[in-house]
Design a protein around this motif. Structure first.
Motif, short mmCIF file in Angstrom:
data_model
loop_
_atom_site.label_atom_id
_atom_site.label_comp_id
_atom_site.label_asym_id
_atom_site.label_seq_id
_atom_site.Cartn_x
_atom_site.Cartn_y
_atom_site.Cartn_z
N GLU A 1 0.83 -1.20 0.00
CA GLU A 1 0.00 0.00 0.00
C GLU A 1 0.87 1.25 0.00
N GLU A 2 1.93 1.24 0.79
CA GLU A 2 2.86 2.37 0.79
C GLU A 2 3.47 2.57 -0.60
N ALA A 3 3.81 1.46 -1.27
CA ALA A 3 4.43 1.55 -2.59
C ALA A 3 3.48 2.13 -3.63
N VAL A 4 2.22 1.70 -3.63
CA VAL A 4 1.27 2.23 -4.62
C VAL A 4 1.00 3.70 -4.37
N ARG A 5 0.94 4.10 -3.12
CA ARG A 5 0.77 5.53 -2.82
C ARG A 5 1.97 6.33 -3.32
N LEU B 1 -6.00 -4.32 -1.55
CA LEU B 1 -4.85 -3.46 -1.80
C LEU B 1 -5.19 -2.40 -2.84
N ALA B 2 -5.80 -2.80 -3.94
CA ALA B 2 -6.11 -1.85 -5.00
C ALA B 2 -6.99 -0.71 -4.49
N VAL B 3 -8.03 -1.05 -3.74
CA VAL B 3 -8.95 -0.02 -3.25
C VAL B 3 -8.27 0.84 -2.19
N THR C 1 -0.41 4.82 5.31
CA THR C 1 0.44 3.83 5.94
C THR C 1 1.69 4.50 6.48
N GLU C 2 2.42 3.77 7.27
CA GLU C 2 3.70 4.26 7.77
C GLU C 2 4.65 4.50 6.60
N ASP C 3 5.41 5.60 6.68
CA ASP C 3 6.41 5.91 5.65
C ASP C 3 7.72 5.22 6.03
#
Length: 415
Positions: free
Chosen positions: A214-218, A261-263, A307-309
């Motif tokens: 999730e962090e990666a997609v953001r 994850l996508a949503v 999410t956490e960075d």
């Protein structure tokens, strides 16, 4: 006439609907047409796919034609061999205002594929000069870059709404730390824009840890907004591309995780996989089941709140900037970056990949760097670095997701 691929996905995403898509390809035109029709009619917001066979992917059109003539099995739709007229017949009455279709292939040299899909009335495909070269071919990277520059120009000239999806976020499908996946996806999208495309999508393959993904997609979305001004873009997530669960329940749990994850990450589109992935090519019905499951999960999943960075955005930014600093034109910068080890894909055996970078799964199941080689991100801390991963450790990491999802959750024995 179909709504342009990018515009369709943007419209559905704005309405709060996740677009789901199969990786579907069959050699027989009637079966391919039925697959597209049933994808369109599924209880989900869908786009169609023509996935091509492996002979067409590598340009072996003689063998593809022989297989068709002999009734030998092919693992996809031989677009070039069938030609534009047959492909138009497959699409007639299926391609339409609410159902665009994309061609998916895997070729480092896609000239004939692009020419045929354009002649058949399509203008959406995917790939990239790095992501369809390093994993799938021995083609020199500089040669693949020339092929893809030509493909982009042909697509852009054919249609002002042509759409190209980078496969860069899916390098090898597994064991590639997220920062590098994000960076290659962004760099390929910039390459597409430099060569005339005004509608692109950026991919990311689900990896081993939901929070890390999730962090990666953001991070991918932030970088796309920064580096693609004036370009229509969206993010597409791929359900896990490595060793897949062998049980139907495990496969369903993994696809459920991908849809969530996508949503949660704000992606607009999801490429699904089916319960049959570990065993054989899925049927049309199995593809439809996967599409409908993903759509149901997506409809019941709230958007994420962050999410956490852990540094993925900073790492990807450093990689992108290092490549852009080499040359304003990525046609020159990308091969140079690989030659110098500024980009280096772990466990990739292509001759143009430096092969010094290594990754590992930590105790919590997150992908980490074991050795960054010449990547411009600094070495991992000595305390974090494991001993060099041997073949047994590598095989264990490759099967981590399979084992995790095939193991029934507590209280669900026998599921």
């Amino acid at each position: 006439m179909s709504v342009p691929f990018g515009a369709f996905v943007a419209r559905e995403h704005a309405a709060g609907r996740l677009v789901v898509q199969p990786r579907m390809g069959f050699p027989a035109p009637d079966v391919m047409r039925d697959g597209l029709r049933r994808t369109r009619d599924a209880a989900a917001t869908t786009v169609g796919t023509l996935t091509l066979d492996s002979y067409t992917r590598v340009g072996d059109l003689v063998t593809a034609a022989r297989a068709l003539a002999d009734g030998a099995p092919l693992n996809g739709f031989p677009l070039v061999t069938h030609g534009p007229e047959v492909t138009r017949e497959v699409l007639a009455g299926v391609l339409g205002p609410d159902f665009p279709v994309q061609v998916r292939h895997g070729s480092a040299a896609p000239r004939d594929i692009v020419a045929t899909l354009v002649a058949a009335g399509l203008d959406a495909t995917e790939g990239g000069p790095v992501s369809y070269c390093l994993p799938y071919s021995r083609t020199p990277l500089r040669t693949a870059v020339r092929h893809w520059a030509d493909a982009c120009a042909r697509l852009a000239a054919a249609s002002g709404t042509a759409h190209l999806e980078t496969f860069g976020g899916c390098m090898l499908g597994q064991l590639c730390p997220p920062g590098l996946l994000v960076a290659i996806s962004v760099l390929e999208a910039i390459f597409f824009a430099q060569h005339g495309l005004r509608s692109v999508s950026l991919s990311y393959a689900q990896q081993t840890d939901p929070a890390q993904d999730e962090e990666a997609v953001r991070a991918l979305r932030l970088l796309a907004a920064r580096y693609l001004p004036g370009v229509e873009w969206h993010v597409v997530v791929y359900a896990y591309m490595g060793v897949y669960p062998r049980t139907p329940a495990g496969a369903a749990r993994l696809l459920t995780s991908a849809a969530r994850l996508a949503v949660r990450s704000g992606a607009a589109r999801l490429i699904v996989k089916t319960a049959a992935e570990a065993h054989r090519i899925p049927t049309v019905a199995e593809n439809v089941d996967a599409l409908e499951l993903a759509a149901r999960v997506a409809a019941g999943t709230p958007a994420g709140t962050g999410t956490e960075d852990t540094g993925i955005h900073a790492e990807a930014t450093a990689l992108v900037e290092a490549v852009l600093d080499l040359d304003d034109d990525l046609a020159g910068a990308l091969p140079t970056a690989f030659a110098r080890g500024l980009l280096d894909v772990p466990y990739c055996l292509h001759p143009d990949n430096a092969g010094r970078a290594r990754s590992y799964l930590d105790a919590g199941g997150r992908l980490q760097w074991a050795d960054t080689g010449g990547l411009p991100i600094g070495p991992p801390s000595r305390a974090a670095r494991p001993h060099r991963t041997g073949s047994a450790g590598l095989l264990a990491a490759l099967s981590h997701v399979e084992r995790k999802f095939d193991t029934p959750p507590p209280g669900r024995a026998g599921a």
